[in-house]
Write an enzyme that holds these catalytic residues in place. Structure first.
Site, PDB file in Angstrom:
ATOM      1  CE  LYS A 215      11.179  12.178  -0.022  1.00  0.00           C
ATOM      2  NZ  LYS A 215      11.240  10.745   0.158  1.00  0.00           N
ATOM      3  CB  CYS A 269       6.711  10.381   3.319  1.00  0.00           C
ATOM      4  SG  CYS A 269       7.845   9.449   4.314  1.00  0.00           S
TER       5      CYS A 269
HETATM    6  N1  SAJ Z   1      -2.252   4.724  -0.525  1.00  0.00           N
HETATM    7  C1  SAJ Z   1      -3.543   4.717  -1.031  1.00  0.00           C
HETATM    8  N2  SAJ Z   1      -3.743   4.316  -2.315  1.00  0.00           N
HETATM    9  C2  SAJ Z   1      -2.708   3.910  -3.114  1.00  0.00           C
HETATM   10  C3  SAJ Z   1      -1.397   3.926  -2.593  1.00  0.00           C
HETATM   11  C4  SAJ Z   1      -1.190   4.337  -1.288  1.00  0.00           C
HETATM   12  O1  SAJ Z   1      -4.511   5.076  -0.352  1.00  0.00           O
HETATM   13  O2  SAJ Z   1      -2.976   3.523  -4.265  1.00  0.00           O
HETATM   14  C5  SAJ Z   1      -2.003   5.170   0.862  1.00  0.00           C
HETATM   15  C6  SAJ Z   1      -1.386   4.088   1.749  1.00  0.00           C
HETATM   16  O3  SAJ Z   1      -2.349   3.219   2.259  1.00  0.00           O
HETATM   17  C7  SAJ Z   1      -0.734   4.928   2.824  1.00  0.00           C
HETATM   18  C8  SAJ Z   1      -0.268   6.167   2.060  1.00  0.00           C
HETATM   19  O4  SAJ Z   1      -1.026   6.189   0.863  1.00  0.00           O
HETATM   20  O5  SAJ Z   1      -1.658   5.325   3.811  1.00  0.00           O
HETATM   21  C9  SAJ Z   1       1.216   6.205   1.746  1.00  0.00           C
HETATM   22  O6  SAJ Z   1       1.715   4.917   1.418  1.00  0.00           O
HETATM   23  P1  SAJ Z   1       2.775   4.679   0.242  1.00  0.00           P
HETATM   24  O7  SAJ Z   1       3.070   3.227   0.187  1.00  0.00           O
HETATM   25  O8  SAJ Z   1       2.281   5.293  -1.018  1.00  0.00           O
HETATM   26  O9  SAJ Z   1       4.046   5.525   0.663  1.00  0.00           O
HETATM   27  P2  SAJ Z   1       4.994   5.664   1.976  1.00  0.00           P
HETATM   28  O10 SAJ Z   1       4.575   6.884   2.727  1.00  0.00           O
HETATM   29  O11 SAJ Z   1       5.094   4.384   2.741  1.00  0.00           O
HETATM   30  O12 SAJ Z   1       6.407   5.951   1.263  1.00  0.00           O
HETATM   31  C10 SAJ Z   1       6.518   7.065   0.377  1.00  0.00           C
HETATM   32  C11 SAJ Z   1       7.179   6.589  -0.923  1.00  0.00           C
HETATM   33  N3  SAJ Z   1       7.018   7.610  -1.967  1.00  0.00           N
HETATM   34  C12 SAJ Z   1       6.488   7.318  -3.176  1.00  0.00           C
HETATM   35  O13 SAJ Z   1       6.092   6.235  -3.484  1.00  0.00           O
HETATM   36  C13 SAJ Z   1       6.439   8.466  -4.154  1.00  0.00           C
HETATM   37  C14 SAJ Z   1       8.642   6.274  -0.672  1.00  0.00           C
HETATM   38  O14 SAJ Z   1       9.304   5.979  -1.895  1.00  0.00           O
HETATM   39  C15 SAJ Z   1       9.332   7.486   0.004  1.00  0.00           C
HETATM   40  O15 SAJ Z   1      10.676   7.179   0.308  1.00  0.00           O
HETATM   41  C16 SAJ Z   1       8.614   7.777   1.293  1.00  0.00           C
HETATM   42  O16 SAJ Z   1       7.253   8.092   0.984  1.00  0.00           O
HETATM   43  C17 SAJ Z   1       9.311   8.942   1.966  1.00  0.00           C
HETATM   44  O17 SAJ Z   1      10.062   8.710   2.929  1.00  0.00           O
HETATM   45  O18 SAJ Z   1       9.178  10.069   1.495  1.00  0.00           O
END
Ligand code: SAJ
Length: 417
Positions: A215, A269
């Site tokens: 995880k 996360c």
């Molecule tokens: N972000 C970027 N560029 C990208 C992708 C995301 O800047 O290309 C930023 C987003 O804007 C945001 C942050 O990253 O600020 C996180 O967003 P996210 O959509 O990547 O993830 P979370 O935090 O909403 O959810 C994550 C997920 N983990 C992964 O995709 C590996 C989710 O599956 C997990 O369950 C969750 O964390 C968790 O609870 O750990």
């Protein structure tokens, strides 16, 4: 279909993972008691209502409560299985704070009986599930536990991390594969047996320690890759190149898949979990630590770019579009957009007009800052000369920067490319 071994379960922590999990099991016919320390959440759920925004969750909870399959309380009751889904934040020193997990495990210990299964879903540092088995043993010395008695233990203890994406929780909860790690082999098998009542994805069995690292690795992987994109965007800015065009074209290569640069990394996360790995192996993790540094520095870079634009335009009127940490949700936790507005407010001389279609009021962090106000998109555009897009909400997609020739637009998300 309920499994006869699991007539009743307790879910501890009714947040964005625990409540959907409780509702999904209840909708499969299991008697579910949800437990939370928040009295308001407990009262709302018993009324068939929800305290968090997540598509379709309200309908599922309402149906499960009406059917008598889901109830909520402040303390657990006897059950066949316990799922712990409480927060694991970090302290100011970037150390994991396991106090919520420990309290939840202690409350489970008071009602535990032989044959029960205890599963931790909260993201935690490697070794936490083994520790939970020890904590339970200390509280209930008359029962045997897997850290000492392995497959023969009276009680099974496992870790199965949640992996759902906010905004798609109910879909991903059922469809995603699950990693199920046991303190013993039997622990993993018994936990997987529970998930198979409600989960369509495959259950991959392993040890609790491996599941914990899996995880953390998933979120650190994403953080490192976003950091790469963010670092590239700084290079592109310096060289006068459009970062999003460069990323899009690089991704035409069959083995390249660069993520999108943005204003920083938010949410509870991805910006947190990598520190759990660094904390347990500080000398082995220069890359993970550096990625955190790159992503944490991005909001400062954006704020500086806005201040430069304000000087160039000779105007202090700045529209800030979006506060949520990502598109089309109302979640402001760890949001870089909020940090950027706060940083700009500290300049002291800017008039910051914030537009956040998913919020009715400014969050506490911004509410008392001088020069920050909340407005709708039309007002913000009419009153401001610099427009910075911080969150790529659908509501901002149709805005056409070229139609506002006299203004400067800063697009931190590549939404209008
Ligand atoms: N972000 C970027 N560029 C990208 C992708 C995301 O800047 O290309 C930023 C987003 O804007 C945001 C942050 O990253 O600020 C996180 O967003 P996210 O959509 O990547 O993830 P979370 O935090 O909403 O959810 C994550 C997920 N983990 C992964 O995709 C590996 C989710 O599956 C997990 O369950 C969750 O964390 C968790 O609870 O750990």
């Amino acid at each position: 279909m309920t499994d006869r071994a699991y007539q009743k379960i307790c879910v501890l922590g009714l947040g964005y993972v625990g409540l959907p999990t409780a509702a999904v099991f209840a909708s499969r016919g299991v008697d579910v008691l949800g437990v939370d320390i928040d009295e308001r959440a407990v009262a709302l759920i018993n009324d068939g209502k929800v305290h968090i925004v997540e598509p379709d969750l309200d309908i599922l909870v309402k149906g499960a409560v009406a059917a008598g399959k889901l109830r909520a309380k402040l303390v657990p009751e006897k059950a066949d299985a316990f799922i712990v889904a409480v927060p694991t934040p970090f302290t100011d020193g970037k150390k994991p704070d396991l106090s919520f997990v420990q309290k939840a495990i202690e409350s489970v210990a008071t009602v535990l009986k032989s044959g029960d299964v205890v599963i931790i879903e909260s993201t935690c540092p490697v070794g936490t599930t083994d520790s939970a088995s020890r904590w339970l043993a200390q509280a209930r010395p008359e029962l045997t536990f897997p850290h000492t008695d392995g497959d023969d233990a009276d009680v099974q203890v496992a870790h199965s991390p949640e992996r759902v994406l906010p905004g798609r929780v109910l879909i991903e909860l059922v469809r995603n594969d699950r990693v199920v790690g046991g303190v013993s082999g039997t622990c993993a098998k018994r936990a997987a047996q529970l998930y198979r009542i409600a989960i369509e994805g495959d259950c991959h069995l392993t040890t609790a320690r491996t599941a914990e690292l899996v995880k953390l690795s998933e979120n650190a992987y994403r953080d490192v890759n976003i950091a790469f994109a963010n670092e590239l965007s700084l290079v592109a800015d310096k060289l006068g190149i459009d970062a999003w065009e460069a990323v899009r074209l690089a991704n035409r290569h069959p083995r390249v898949n660069i993520l999108n640069p943005g204003p920083g990394v938010g949410g509870h996360c991805i910006a947190v979990d990598p520190w759990f790995i660094v904390d347990s192996a500080p000398d082995e993790t220069p890359l993970i630590r550096a990625a955190r540094g790159v992503n944490d520095a991005k909001p400062v870079h954006v704020a500086n770019a806005v201040r430069d634009a304000s000087k160039r335009m000779n105007s202090t009127n700045i529209a800030c579009l979006g506060l949520a940490y990502k598109a089309d949700i109302d979640d402001l936790r760890e949001s870089p957009s909020v940090d950027i507005v706060a940083d700009l407010a500290n300049s002291g001389d800017l008039n910051l007009v914030v537009v956040e279609p998913h919020c009715q009021a400014l969050p506490d962090k911004l509410a008392n800052l001088v020069g920050v106000s909340l407005a709708n998109l039309e007002t913000a555009l009419a009153d401001c000369d610099v427009v910075v897009l911080l969150t790529d909400h659908t509501a901002f997609r149709d805005l056409e920067p070229e139609a506002h020739e006299t203004k400067t637009f800063i697009d931190t998300r590549g939404l209008w490319k």
